[in-house]
Scaffold this active site. Structure first.
Site, PDB file in Angstrom:
ATOM      1  CG  HIS A 206     -57.106 -47.454 -30.147  1.00  0.00           C
ATOM      2  ND1 HIS A 206     -57.367 -48.055 -28.937  1.00  0.00           N
ATOM      3  CD2 HIS A 206     -57.796 -48.163 -31.090  1.00  0.00           C
ATOM      4  CE1 HIS A 206     -58.154 -49.100 -29.121  1.00  0.00           C
ATOM      5  NE2 HIS A 206     -58.437 -49.186 -30.415  1.00  0.00           N
TER       6      HIS A 206
ATOM      7  CB  CYS B  22     -57.224 -47.045 -35.736  1.00  0.00           C
ATOM      8  SG  CYS B  22     -57.482 -48.368 -36.918  1.00  0.00           S
TER       9      CYS B  22
ATOM     10  NE  ARG C  20     -59.024 -56.133 -29.277  1.00  0.00           N
ATOM     11  CZ  ARG C  20     -60.280 -55.778 -29.548  1.00  0.00           C
ATOM     12  NH1 ARG C  20     -60.920 -56.329 -30.570  1.00  0.00           N
ATOM     13  NH2 ARG C  20     -60.897 -54.884 -28.821  1.00  0.00           N
TER      14      ARG C  20
ATOM     15  CB  CYS D 122     -60.637 -53.059 -34.136  1.00  0.00           C
ATOM     16  SG  CYS D 122     -59.915 -53.145 -32.492  1.00  0.00           S
TER      17      CYS D 122
END
Length: 276
Positions: free
Chosen positions: A194, A190, A233, A237
């Site tokens: 991000h 992640c 979501r 992902c």
């Protein structure tokens, strides 16, 4: 400075290819380091703007998003969520109190009795099941609508996740590990998208920052043409990383939400939102 903050954020040496298992960081120190990292990365972006996701990185994308938000496609779902809430109002009031505007901002939280993170969607189904009502599915549909209604009522309130016990700290660290751990066939985390690469394009999509990730859910995505929850979501992902996703409202995803929500403390709740 950016490099120093990045190392502090990761807790590993530059170039390391594995996430830290069983990390034990101080949550508030970690949160402040993340805020400092984003300030150094994008000094012209105000902290309060991070509630708007990836649109903060592009004037053109932001203008398009703001135009959609003038007549957002999720309003019918918010109205439907209000109807669903009122249909079982007596049940919900026993669980959440009599003010629907005073619900969303209290989630997620760590329950000391069960030693688990409680998210809003999980609490909604616990409430329903305890009253003998059929639980909602977690990714979309009625759950997303009721959650959207409660988020809409709480707009303008600030994220204020508390960590004041060893159990809560452990849950935060478990969520943090999931966020940082490379996974799937692509070996991505992640954080790779991000944190390090937020503001960059992945195909036609702007990668959104970790700060503010939880403020605007559930979201109406153009790709979905409907509302979806945060855990929907998360699963998407993980599939994009060619990893097997956890189940929606699994302990893993609840811990991940707890970590991300805590990192977004002091940002405004502005859900539901529209996303590309």
């Amino acid at each position: 400075m950016k490099k120093t903050l990045l190392i502090a954020l990761l807790g590993v040496s530059v170039g390391a290819n594995t996430a830290m298992a069983n990390s034990n960081v101080d949550p508030e120190t970690d949160r402040q380091q993340l805020v400092d990292f984003f300030k150094a990365k994008s000094p012209k972006i105000a902290f309060d703007d991070y509630k708007d996701g990836g649109y903060i990185y592009s004037e053109d994308k932001r203008a398009q998003w703001e135009a959609v938000e003038e007549f957002p496609p999720y309003l019918d779902s918010v109205d439907a969520g209000e109807e669903l809430y009122n249909a079982d109002k007596a049940v919900y009031e026993k669980c959440f109190g009599d003010d629907p505007a005073n619900v969303r901002q209290h989630y997620p939280y760590f329950d000391e009795k069960t030693q688990q993170v409680v998210t809003l969607e999980w609490a909604i189904n616990i409430c329903r099941e305890n009253a003998g009502l059929k639980p909602y599915k977690y990714k979309k549909g009625d759950m997303a609508k009721v959650s959207a209604y409660l988020a809409y009522q709480a707009r303008g309130e600030k994220v204020n996740v508390k960590i004041d016990s060893e159990g809560a700290k452990a849950a935060f660290n478990k969520g943090r590990d999931i966020y940082l751990r490379p996974t799937g066939q692509l070996g991505l985390s992640c954080a790779k998208c991000h944190t390090y690469n937020s503001g960059r394009y992945a195909r036609a999509d702007l990668l959104s920052p970790n700060l503010g990730h939880t403020t605007h859910f559930p979201v109406f995505r153009a790709k979905w043409q409907e509302l979806g929850t945060l855990h929907r979501r998360y699963g998407g992902c993980h599939k994009n990383m060619r990893a097997k996703p956890f189940k929606a409202q699994s302990e893993e995803y609840r811990n991940l939400e707890f970590f991300q929500a805590y990192m977004s403390n002091h940002l405004e709740i502005n859900g539901p939102g529209y996303r590309q």
